[in-house]
Design an enzyme around this catalytic site. Structure first.
Site, PDB file in Angstrom:
ATOM      1  N   ARG A  19     -32.299  37.838  21.146  1.00 22.34           N
ATOM      2  CA  ARG A  19     -31.142  36.954  20.977  1.00 22.34           C
ATOM      3  C   ARG A  19     -30.569  37.048  19.583  1.00 22.34           C
ATOM      4  O   ARG A  19     -29.553  36.447  19.277  1.00 22.34           O
ATOM      5  CB  ARG A  19     -31.518  35.504  21.282  1.00 22.34           C
ATOM      6  CG  ARG A  19     -31.984  35.286  22.713  1.00 22.34           C
ATOM      7  CD  ARG A  19     -32.198  33.835  23.034  1.00 22.34           C
ATOM      8  NE  ARG A  19     -30.975  33.194  23.446  1.00 22.34           N
ATOM      9  CZ  ARG A  19     -30.624  33.011  24.722  1.00 22.34           C
ATOM     10  NH1 ARG A  19     -31.391  33.440  25.702  1.00 22.34           N
ATOM     11  NH2 ARG A  19     -29.502  32.411  25.011  1.00 22.34           N
ATOM     12  N   PHE A  28     -28.001  35.465  14.957  1.00 23.02           N
ATOM     13  CA  PHE A  28     -27.240  36.664  15.303  1.00 23.02           C
ATOM     14  C   PHE A  28     -25.889  36.475  14.667  1.00 23.02           C
ATOM     15  O   PHE A  28     -25.077  35.704  15.129  1.00 23.02           O
ATOM     16  CB  PHE A  28     -27.087  36.784  16.816  1.00 23.02           C
ATOM     17  CG  PHE A  28     -26.465  38.087  17.275  1.00 23.02           C
ATOM     18  CD1 PHE A  28     -25.484  38.733  16.528  1.00 23.02           C
ATOM     19  CD2 PHE A  28     -26.872  38.671  18.464  1.00 23.02           C
ATOM     20  CE1 PHE A  28     -24.927  39.920  16.951  1.00 23.02           C
ATOM     21  CE2 PHE A  28     -26.316  39.871  18.900  1.00 23.02           C
ATOM     22  CZ  PHE A  28     -25.340  40.491  18.136  1.00 23.02           C
ATOM     23  N   ASN A  36     -27.410  26.446  17.643  1.00 18.14           N
ATOM     24  CA  ASN A  36     -27.027  27.645  18.375  1.00 18.14           C
ATOM     25  C   ASN A  36     -25.650  27.377  18.936  1.00 18.14           C
ATOM     26  O   ASN A  36     -25.489  26.507  19.773  1.00 18.14           O
ATOM     27  CB  ASN A  36     -28.021  27.911  19.501  1.00 18.14           C
ATOM     28  CG  ASN A  36     -27.588  29.082  20.379  1.00 18.14           C
ATOM     29  OD1 ASN A  36     -26.663  29.802  20.041  1.00 18.14           O
ATOM     30  ND2 ASN A  36     -28.264  29.241  21.498  1.00 18.14           N
ATOM     31  N   GLY A  37     -24.664  28.105  18.452  1.00 14.39           N
ATOM     32  CA  GLY A  37     -23.315  27.896  18.962  1.00 14.39           C
ATOM     33  C   GLY A  37     -22.323  27.873  17.833  1.00 14.39           C
ATOM     34  O   GLY A  37     -22.547  28.515  16.803  1.00 14.39           O
ATOM     35  N   GLU A  74      -8.698  44.241  36.547  1.00 15.06           N
ATOM     36  CA  GLU A  74      -9.610  43.343  37.231  1.00 15.06           C
ATOM     37  C   GLU A  74      -9.335  43.399  38.730  1.00 15.06           C
ATOM     38  O   GLU A  74      -8.195  43.509  39.146  1.00 15.06           O
ATOM     39  CB  GLU A  74      -9.367  41.918  36.729  1.00 15.06           C
ATOM     40  CG  GLU A  74     -10.122  40.866  37.522  1.00 15.06           C
ATOM     41  CD  GLU A  74     -10.057  39.491  36.872  1.00 15.06           C
ATOM     42  OE1 GLU A  74      -9.094  39.231  36.147  1.00 15.06           O
ATOM     43  OE2 GLU A  74     -10.988  38.705  37.098  1.00 15.06           O
ATOM     44  N   LYS A 131      -2.193  36.264  27.284  1.00 21.16           N
ATOM     45  CA  LYS A 131      -2.660  34.889  27.430  1.00 21.16           C
ATOM     46  C   LYS A 131      -4.135  34.778  27.084  1.00 21.16           C
ATOM     47  O   LYS A 131      -4.946  34.391  27.915  1.00 21.16           O
ATOM     48  CB  LYS A 131      -2.405  34.374  28.856  1.00 21.16           C
ATOM     49  CG  LYS A 131      -2.840  35.338  29.943  1.00 21.16           C
ATOM     50  CD  LYS A 131      -2.755  34.724  31.332  1.00 21.16           C
ATOM     51  CE  LYS A 131      -3.055  35.752  32.390  1.00 21.16           C
ATOM     52  NZ  LYS A 131      -3.054  35.258  33.726  1.00 21.16           N
ATOM     53  N   GLN A 155      -4.838  33.003  38.111  1.00 23.53           N
ATOM     54  CA  GLN A 155      -4.958  32.603  39.499  1.00 23.53           C
ATOM     55  C   GLN A 155      -4.117  33.540  40.342  1.00 23.53           C
ATOM     56  O   GLN A 155      -2.972  33.818  40.010  1.00 23.53           O
ATOM     57  CB  GLN A 155      -4.462  31.168  39.659  1.00 23.53           C
ATOM     58  CG  GLN A 155      -4.763  30.606  41.020  1.00 23.53           C
ATOM     59  CD  GLN A 155      -4.707  29.086  41.032  1.00 23.53           C
ATOM     60  OE1 GLN A 155      -4.334  28.455  40.056  1.00 23.53           O
ATOM     61  NE2 GLN A 155      -5.058  28.495  42.155  1.00 23.53           N
TER      62      GLN A 155
END
Lengths: 469, 1483
Positions: free
Chosen positions: B49, B224, B244-245, B893, B939, B945
């Site tokens: 990690r 990290f 963490n974050g 995609e 975007k 969608q």
């Protein structure tokens, strides 16, 4: 905004009804009918509101076409008329006489096989219908600036200038040598394309906006130019181009050979029942007519001759159909009305002893494009032939004819005789005489009505800036 | 601390990090060396990690915070002859290696310790072994010492710690050298941390091996970082916590902390006035959070309460929250904004040891309590090898939850226990009831404008505020009509505001920031539950000395005011005469700075007069005066009040004509506005309605506000922010093109890198508008910002450009291409690169010596455009063209038809986007490059969608969905919430297809270079930097216009940062965004790109006319539509047109290379020295400073300029996976099946993927179905067990697993069951982690236990049975069946458009837990639903057979009793009767 995205596929392009050729050649009235509200809305709804409005881009006055199409779809007629007038002073006229197939409709995204939106007919519908229902330009917010402008020429450029100036609170007086306003709109364009009532209606609108017209008055002759300079804060020249282009071949002066413009003017004079001996009626009834030239003026001559009752009308043009400058729609209308087209025929001389008997032409083939991007015709040796004719109409276009008095007022022209005007800076369209502005054909050379309108409008903006309004 | 200065485009403030973290605590506070030892080994098992440098030694830092090992410290002190008092403290200090500096620092600390009345007891050099460090860490290795302090006799522990805090902060303020860092100074904890790898931490600190070193609590953290510059001070844990974050709102939080400094006064704290700033304004977000926690604690608040205030759960919209708990949060919400962002936090203050998750639960935290009374919490389960039978209980923290150990009382406090403690500390509910007043929202405000302006006045206002007809019709009216933003397509092809020659709105200089990689955006639609716009008006007072007066607040549900609410707010009966009017219209002669100064002075006076509201208003225009733009005024006043410490006494309300679209509101709020009243919009709407152009006049204002609210949610969520109170003042923008004089005064601290318009320019813009405003005869402008309009804004893809390009590619005539290129290259300045001139590298070379076109073509990719956006014809033409040229096309995609694999129609680049549509092992093994699309230029930070009507048979088949069913792409990749998550996804992909290169597509924004550095460290092989100008098939217009930066900035920053960190040679760098000609290619190369992406260019070549109607599916050119008529009759594109386009561009490039004097493109890469910034056409263009773009400052000359390595292989070689392949390969090749067994531990990741890849490569997704390979596993599986699983691979795990089980599974089976000797309640115990079955398209998953958040997110075909789930279960599901035999979390089935679920609802609360928008629920009744009855029974039977689940057996045994407690959950659009039939059909 909530329109159906596939309307352009589901409802095909549909022009307003057109009178049958057999019937319409019997008179000089306009040949197209008008849309009703529903069909205008349905046709307008075919617009897909492109991110790149190619119509607006190609339109010389850059009309907000998708926007007024949208308004028409919503049934907002007066708003559409208001918007239409923001970019165009004569929309109902442009809607009739513009070669839309080369401009907005030609550029329309849907013109790739699906069928362009009928922009011209809708444009015409908007103003015709709005005016009929009482719409007039809203001048309630205009504050009189106290400035005045003299305008020489009541053609499209002059009218456009007067319109824009009036909206800025600048009063103008428009002078013209002819008895009616419109210049070539009235005298050059045959009534079957533009009924004179339309121009009269426009006159009424402009007068309602405070524009004054002084007609039958030739500046420099009936009224000296320096009077204008004295009376007005600025002067706009929109005098057009009246020098005919000549073919430069033998026989052009033979009786029976007519220049396009006098021919068309004489016809209008007759249609308008003017009592003026200086413009004799040129009657081609019963004649075998050859029209030389492939522009819109040529088409006008063709179709006028047919209506006058010519025995036959043939139109000879040195390039092929593809490279013809005239509107395709007018070519098609001409064909329907019985005109025979002879493409790739270059006139060499007009044959006849004391009266024309024919036109000697040579066949051509198309070669590489020249500097203007159009393919040049090359004569093919040994293909000469004589087209028999009782009358020939020459429609090769027009060149500027600057009057002599320009020099007295330091109004410079270019070697091409076009008037030199400012193209950049704050006072665009200003001539070398600071108080004098010019626009239209006399500046850019013979061109479309709509380009003259654009020039008149731009010049008016330059004048307003010059006058500090 | 010295000020760190940005170099080039790099700014240290951009750095981001994330990590593995955890803690081990003895519940009875019994110290042991075992705790420390185990924590260290646990940390080592989280190495994957963190990041590892190539030397295998240098990490990004790791460390421990342990409860003070008193015995050990006394012992070693005694050895040195030191004596401690009864109560003593110890500190860890990083000192300079320079003895003089170190001595000065020591002295400073000793002095401040004495000043606060404490006694300095001595120093100890901490033994260290530098050989454990990597080379980079050694370069900055500090001298590490411990300082000891004695408490005077009788001083309480609390008082002692507060004094230590003061001593430390004062010392920090006095010590000027940059190296000194006091890692900890406390009587309860001490830290050991450094720039080393976890495994060698005890080698580096021999103390940690000393058996005498015993502790009851040990927190651990492994970092990290996105950069590689060793920074010892950045290692965590900090003094209280490890994080963490990422705190998304950090800028705002820091500003607000500064603004409310005086509210942190407490009688418990002595004088803190010299602690300026109160929290660190630089350094990492986590360290600021630690500071804040420390300040709150010092003020007398315990860590539980402080942490809950800083990191509240989503209390606003959750239905079943205890009213008293809600009151607690509401009370403090008005006093302090949340610190918002993905956060897993472990903390200890010696009294408590706790773990806390953010409201979205975006970081994983799993815990286990063993029978020997130890609690372990960590990012992963299985971080040390406990015996399963010793486990008392196991679990995971849910979103917004907190878990604590009360070390004094020896009890574990669960979330509810903590709430019970907090809610009773004050009568919050009573106070609120008395104090809070609500602005009436019940009554509909029927008037958009109660006093309408006459048309003439309205027009003047519209002209003065530059409101064009286009903006009115296409933006404002759409919002009012549809209550949502207008949607458009294609990209933004207009110049940035500073480059424009038109008058542009100051808002146009602001680019919205968005989350990518290091934090995730939120789905504000489907996860509405975490979002809040609630706004309070009131005064803040001391945070510690609370009382009922704190609750005197006016509460409004949104910051957008209607006329009625504004009047109510300003009315005398609300709070007396409470507001001060500040007129934004000032005398024309006044300069902007003078005008702003005047307003700031007025604001200060108003505060002094006790006003509660500053009403900044441009409502009253007067000829001769000019309105100061509301954004300038808001920012200037806000910052002025912050600096004066007055900001929290007053609220800024803006009454303005300039706010129209959601971005405008976001800017105003982002720079401090509390409320905004957009009067000109209401007036304009009134006028439009009067003219009859919009129906339902009464609803217009309301709809408009609703639309703006949605837009605000979108903008906030794009950055991962859920509450407007933390967005306010957070300044989450990049400014492109404003001069420092403007930024410093009005937008202090916002990233702005290239200067530009100054106050004079902005004033002259307003003057120009004023000239037309007062001329009644002039109509309002047509516009032209969205669409080309003659005389309006320049558009790079204007009709001339499009038509000329099409003429060129259709004729194949290079001369015509040159006409096109001339149009493009001679355009008015439209992009930053247009202001960069190229210089020659040497004498011109003959064209035939320049590398051939073919060598350049291979550097060209087509940009990812999905089959769905493009018609199949266009998509395939593009693929064929690229393949024929030896270049690569990008699938976009949405999968790819397998019939294209192996043919010239194949897309060599396969995209993996957040929807994971069609992403299977077979898809992935057929790629040369796998591109992870993090963000899309048009975007960024948003999902997408595909409406049901566009999902035809073909698209449904490729995306594993049903025709007609709408498909949603979530804003985030649900397996990428941070950089280490991305590393995991890259690992997943390299496991399934070891031959492919993995590419990561980022969008330019400030800090993208730093993110890119992290991406390289996550082992990506390619990085694409997209500009803001990228195209889109459908996107809200304000996203197209206002998000993302020019690629020139992003590319250049990335190139600089990668070189600076010695990473450039490891990765190929690509850019895309509006590339049109050879000049673009040359300039992009010089800025650092070696590869080039083209999207719109080849589309136009295929016939696209830039119609911007892609979203309507009616593309008249047949390029971007699925309509069969348009495709078959009007699509004229041929591969040759695309080939012509690319060959022209390549040939153009060659000719330019010849002129520049280079033979190979490589010679130009990164040659910023060949780019010369030139003066622009306008004053403001000339004021731009492009030097940072072409800077190579601070970078070693010999650092690589382009990629020099073939691949960027992960540190983790996946040895177990290789062993499995060796064992099973013969069985795969022979298609014979087999059975194999392996032990797994938490660091064995992506188990199964290697095998699935081999199977898919040889036999496809389904080929091994009939001869399966069974893999029996035992232990704790690392992340991504069974990722990309295919038919014929069955994984049976006895033990438990971490996150992402069965992700992208297409077939086969994954079974997870507890060991036989498990002694806990299995059906309530977490057995698999978060985000399992994400994007699965088939196969089965059976797990005997509960799953984490987002189980079966975007499932489109897998069948699963689990015994309980976290929040957001079945989110975005489009197909498949999920059975949950127990309690689910909230927001079940959000965005679920297909498939169905069975949920066992024992406690009858499921009704409150599912998202009602798209799904409905039904009881299973024997009469009507026999088929469901049987189907469910058979699924449970399979579950029991696979897992031996006791709970499952119990249900089967008593099926009649349980059956009525089941719900069938299905999309509303689906027929109940046909669910199973359609399932059979699919099978």
């Amino acid at each position: 905004m909530s329109k159906h995205p596939l309307q352009f596929l589901e409802i095909p392009r549909k022009d307003p009804a057109k009178e049958d050729a057999e019937e319409r050649i019997k008179h000089f009235d306009e040949i197209y009918e008008s849309y009703d509200g529903a069909s205008a809305a349905a046709q307008a709804g075919r617009c897909i509101a492109c991110g790149n409005p190619y119509c607006e881009w190609k339109c010389p006055v850059h009309n907000y076409i998708p926007n007024w199409l949208d308004l028409i779809e919503q049934g907002k007629l007066f708003e559409a008329a208001e918007l239409s007038h923001q970019t165009n002073s004569l929309p109902e006229i442009c809607g009739r006489v513009c070669p839309q197939d080369r401009l907005c409709e030609g550029a329309c995204t849907l013109n790739d096989g699906i069928g362009a939106v009928t922009i011209g007919s809708i444009e015409k519908y908007i103003t015709d219908e709005a005016v009929k229902l009482g719409w007039r330009p809203d001048m309630s917010q205009v504050v009189d600036s106290g400035k005045t402008v003299g305008i020489v020429g009541a053609g499209p450029a002059g009218l456009a200038a007067a319109d824009v100036l009036a909206r800025q609170g600048i009063r103008s007086v428009v002078y013209d040598a002819y008895p009616d306003i419109g210049g070539l709109l009235t005298y050059g364009i045959p009534p079957f394309k533009l009924e004179k009532e339309v121009v009269n209606k426009r006159r009424e609108i402009l007068e309602g906006m405070g524009v004054k017209f002084v007609l039958n008055t030739r500046i420099g002759e009936d009224k000296p130019f320096d009077e204008l300079l004295e009376e007005f804060d600025a002067v706009f020249l929109g005098m057009g181009t009246y020098n005919y282009v000549r073919g430069g071949f033998a026989g052009e002066d033979l009786p029976g050979v007519h220049e396009a413009l006098p021919y068309l003017v004489s016809n209008v004079y007759r249609e308008l029942a003017y009592d003026d001996d200086s413009i004799p009626y040129i009657d081609l009834a019963g004649k075998n007519v050859v029209v030389l030239g492939g522009g819109d003026t040529g088409m006008d001559c063709n179709r006028t001759a047919i209506r006058q009752g010519a025995a036959s009308v043939r139109c000879a043009y040195r390039r092929d159909e593809e490279n013809m400058p005239g509107s395709r729609r007018e070519v098609a209308n001409s064909k329907e009305e019985g005109i025979e087209f002879l493409f790739n025929r270059q006139p060499l001389e007009i044959v006849g002893k004391d009266h024309v008997t024919g036109v000697k032409v040579i066949e051509t083939q198309m070669s590489e494009p020249g500097s203007d991007g159009r393919r040049r015709p090359e004569p093919i040796a040994g293909t000469e032939q004589v087209l028999p004719a009782d009358a020939v109409v020459i429609a090769f276009g027009f060149q500027p004819d600057p009057p002599a008095w320009f020099e007295d007022f330091s109004i410079e022209t270019l070697p091409s005789d076009r008037v030199r005007v400012a193209t950049v800076g704050d006072y665009i369209h200003q001539t070398s005489n600071p108080k004098v502005f010019a626009g239209g054909d006399m500046v850019r050379g013979s061109d479309l009505v709509v380009t003259a309108v654009f020039e008149g409008r731009e010049a008016a903006k330059g004048i307003a800036a010059y006058l500090g309004v | 601390m010295t000020e760190r200065i940005a170099q080039g485009l790099y700014d240290p403030a951009f750095e981001r990090d994330s990590c593995g973290f955890g803690l081990i605590a003895n519940l009875d506070d019994m110290p042991s060396h075992w705790v420390v030892e185990t924590a260290i080994s646990a940390l080592a098992r989280l190495t994957h990690r963190g990041a590892v440098a190539a030397d295998g030694k240098t990490g990004d830092g790791c460390g421990l915070l342990i409860k003070l090992p008193e015995r050990f410290l006394r012992a070693v002190a005694e050895e040195q002859g030191m004596q401690f008092g009864v109560r003593f403290a110890a500190g860890t200090v990083f000192l300079s290696q320079d003895p003089d500096l170190a001595a000065t620092a020591r002295k400073a600390i000793e002095t401040t310790v004495a000043e606060v009345g404490l006694e300095h007891a001595g120093w100890r050099v901490v033994p260290t072994d530098p050989s454990a460090c990597g080379e980079r860490a050694l370069r900055t290795l500090p001298q590490i010492e411990q300082v000891f302090v004695n408490a005077p006799d009788g001083m309480s522990r609390g008082s002692f710690n507060r004094r230590l805090f003061l001593a430390r902060r004062r010392a920090e303020n006095r010590i000027t050298d940059a190296e000194t860092y006091i890692a900890s100074l406390s009587s309860v904890t001490i830290s050991y941390k450094g720039m080393v790898m976890p495994g060698v931490l005890p080698d580096f600190f021999p103390d940690l091996r000393d058996p005498r070193l015993e502790s009851s609590v040990c927190m651990f953290h492994q970092r990290f970082s996105t950069n590689t510059m060793p920074q010892w001070r950045l290692a965590q844990p900090f003094r209280f916590l490890a994080h963490n974050g990422e705190i998304n709102t950090i800028q705002g939080n820091r500003n607000w902390a500064q603004a409310r400094a005086k509210n942190f006064l407490s009688d418990k704290l002595d004088d803190i006035s010299d602690l300026d700033p109160i929290i660190s304004l630089t350094g990492s977000d986590s360290s600021s959070l630690d500071n804040m926690l420390e300040v709150m604690r010092a003020g007398g608040m315990d860590v539980l309460q402080a942490m809950r205030i800083l990191l509240p759960p989503a209390w606003q919209s959750v239905d079943d929250i205890d009213p008293d708990v809600r009151a607690f949060y509401e009370f403090y919400d008005s006093q302090m904004e949340p610190w918002d962002g993905p956060a897993g936090i472990v903390l200890t203050d010696g009294r408590y040891a706790a773990c806390c998750l953010d409201r979205n639960g975006l970081r994983p935290a799993r815990f286990v309590i063993t029978k020997d009374r130890h609690l372990t919490v960590a990012s992963e389960i299985g971080v040390y090898d406990y015996d399963e039978k010793d486990v008392l209980t196991k679990g995971r923290l849910g979103p917004g939850q907190m878990l604590a150990v009360d070390l004094v009382n020896g009890v574990v406090l669960e979330n509810d226990d903590i709430h019970d403690i907090l809610k009773t500390r004050a009568p919050y509910k009573k106070w609120l009831k008395k104090g809070v007043r609500y602005l009436d929202s019940e009554l509909v405000d029927t008037h958009t404008a109660a006093e309408p302006m006459d048309p003439n006045t309205l027009a003047s206002y519209q002209k003065m505020f530059n409101l064009s007809r286009e903006e009115l019709n296409d933006i404002v009216a759409v919002l009012a009509e549809r209550a949502q933003e207008a949607v458009g397509s294609m990209g933004d092809d207009t110049p940035m505001a500073v480059l424009s020659k038109k008058v542009r709105s100051p808002f146009d200089y602001f680019r919205q920031q968005f989350a990518q990689v290091t934090n995730p955006p939120i789905d504000s639609l489907r996860e509405r539950i975490v979002m809040s716009l609630q706004t309070n008006i009131g005064r803040e007072s001391s945070l510690f000395d609370i009382g009922p007066e704190h609750a005197e607040q006016i509460c409004i549900n949104s910051p957008i005011l209607s006329q009625r609410k504004l009047r109510q707010l300003l009315s005398d009966d609300m709070h007396g005469n409470n507001h001060s009017f500040i007129d934004l219209n000032v005398d024309e002669s006044l300069s902007l700075p003078a005008a702003l100064e005047q307003m700031c002075a007025q604001a200060v006076k108003a505060v002094d007069d006790g006003k509660l509201i500053l009403l900044l208003s441009d409502r009253y225009l007067v000829p001769g005066k000019l309105p100061v733009h509301a954004l300038l005024a808001t920012g200037a006043v806000h910052h002025h009040l912050v600096r004066k410490g007055l900001r929290c006494d007053v609220n800024i309300v803006v009454e303005t004509g300039v706010a129209r679209d959601p971005h405008h509101f976001a800017c105003l709020i982002g720079y401090g506005a509390t409320l905004v009243y957009p009067y000109l919009v209401y007036q304009s709407l009134h006028d439009i309605a009067q003219r009859g152009n919009l129906d339902k006049q009464q609803q217009l204002g309301r709809n408009y506000r609703r639309g703006i609210r949605k837009g605000l949610f979108k903008i906030m969520s794009k950055m991962g922010i859920s509450s407007v109170s933390s967005y306010r003042g957070a300044q989450l923008f990049e400014i492109v093109g404003l001069h420092d004089e403007v930024v410093d005064r009005c937008f202090t601290g916002t990233t702005s890198r290239i200067q530009g318009s100054n106050f004079d320019d902005l004033k002259s813009d307003q003057q120009q508008l004023a000239v037309t405003a007062w001329k009644p005869q002039l109509t309002i402008e047509q516009g032209g910002l969205l669409k080309y309009v003659y005389g309006g804004e320049y558009h790079c893809y204007n009709p001339d450009v499009v038509t000329t390009l099409q003429a060129a590619v259709r004729s194949g005539d290079f001369e015509k291409y040159k006409d096109y290129a001339a149009l493009v290259n001679n355009r008015p300045v439209a992009t930053l690169r247009d202001l960069l001139l190229t210089k020659v590298a040497g004498p011109a070379v003959p064209l035939d010596e320049v590398e051939p076109v073919e060598d350049i073509l291979v550097r060209f990719d087509s940009a990812g455009m999905s089959l769905g956006a493009l018609s199949p014809e266009a998509h395939e033409s593009l693929a064929i063209a690229m393949n024929r040229m030896g270049a690569r096309s990008n699938s976009g995609e949405g999968g790819e038809d397998p019939s294209r694999y192996g043919t010239e129609r194949v897309s060599k680049i396969k995209q993996v986007a957040s929807g994971r549509f069609g992403v299977t092992a077979e898809y992935l093994v057929n790629a040369e490059v796998i591109q992870i699309k993090i963000a899309q230029g048009a975007k960024p930070g948003e999902g997408g969608q595909l409406p049901g009507h566009k999902v035809n048979e073909m698209i449904a088949r490729l995306r594993f969905a049903k025709p007609g069913v709408g498909l949603i792409s979530p804003p985030p990749h649900h397996d990428i919430y941070s950089i280490e998550d991305l590393a995991q996804l890259i690992f997943d992909l390299k496991q399934v297809n070891p031959k492919a290169l993995v590419s990561v597509k980022l969008v330019a924004e400030p800090g993208v270079g730093t993110i890119a550095a992290g991406v390289v460290k996550a082992y990506a092989d390619l990085i694409t930097i997209s500009g803001y100008d990228g195209g889109t098939g459908a996107s809200p217009l304000s996203s197209v216009k206002y998000a993302g930066s020019p690629w020139e900035l992003g590319l250049s920053e990335t190139h600089q940062v990668l070189r600076r960190n010695d990473l450039r040679g490891k990765v190929r760098l690509q850019t895309d965004g509006g590339l049109k000609t050879g000049v673009d290619v040359i300039k992009a190369a010089m800025l650092g790109a070696e590869s080039f992406g083209f999207g719109t260019g080849p589309m136009v070549a295929l016939g696209c006319k830039y119609l911007r109607i892609c979203h309507l599916n009616n593309c008249a050119t047949g390029v971007a539509t699925q309509n069969s008529t348009l495709r078959s009759e009007f699509f004229i594109g041929l591969p040759d047109m695309v080939i012509n386009f690319f060959r022209f561009v390549a040939e153009d490039t060659r000719e330019l290379m010849a002129e520049l004097g280079v033979r190979k493109l490589e010679e130009l890469i990164g040659r910023v020295d060949l780019l010369q910034p030139e003066l622009g056409d306008t004053d403001r263009q000339s004021r731009l400073d492009l030097a940072p773009i072409v800077s190579a400052e601070g970078i070693a000359r010999d650092a690589a300029q382009f990629c020099t390595e073939l691949r960027n292989d992960p540190f983790d070689k996946g040895e177990l996976a290789e062993e499995m392949v060796r064992a099973a390969l013969p069985a795969i090749e022979a298609k014979s099946g087999g059975r194999f067994g392996f032990e797994v531990k938490n660091f064995n990741r992506s188990i199964g993927a290697r095998l699935s890849g081999e199977i898919a490569r040889q036999h496809g997704n389904e080929g091994m179905r009939d001869a399966p390979i069974d893999i029996l596993l035992r232990g704790t599986a690392g992340q991504s067990l069974g990722v990309w699983n295919v038919s014929g691979l069955n994984l049976i795990l006895i033990g438990d697993a971490n996150d992402y089980v069965g992700k992208g599974m297409a077939g086969g089976r994954v079974v997870v069951r507890p060991p036989e000797d498990a002694d806990y309640l299995v059906r309530e115990t977490a057995i698999i982690g978060n985000t399992c079955l994400y994007g699965a398209t088939g196969g089965q998953l059976f797990a005997a236990g509960t799953a984490g958040e987002r189980f079966a997110v975007r499932n489109s075909g897998a069948t699963a049975v689990i015994e309980g789930s976290g929040d957001h279960c079945c989110e975005y599901m489009t197909d498949g069946v999920v059975v949950v035999l127990g309690r689910t979390g909230i927001n079940f089935g959000a965005g679920m458009t297909g498939g169905f679920a069975y949920v066992l609802d024992i406690d009858r609360c499921f009704v409150d837990r599912y998202n009602h928008e798209l799904i409905d629920i039904h009881r299973i009744t024997p009469e009507t639903m026999e088929v469901h009855l049987h189907h469910l029974r058979s699924l449970i039977t399979q579950h029991v057979e696979a897992t031996g689940s006791e709970w499952g057996s119990q249900i089967l045994d008593d099926y009649r009793t349980f059956m009525p407690k089941f719900w069938v959950v299905k999309p509303k659009a689906a027929e109940l009767g046909s669910l199973i039939a359609s399932l059979r059909q699919a099978a």
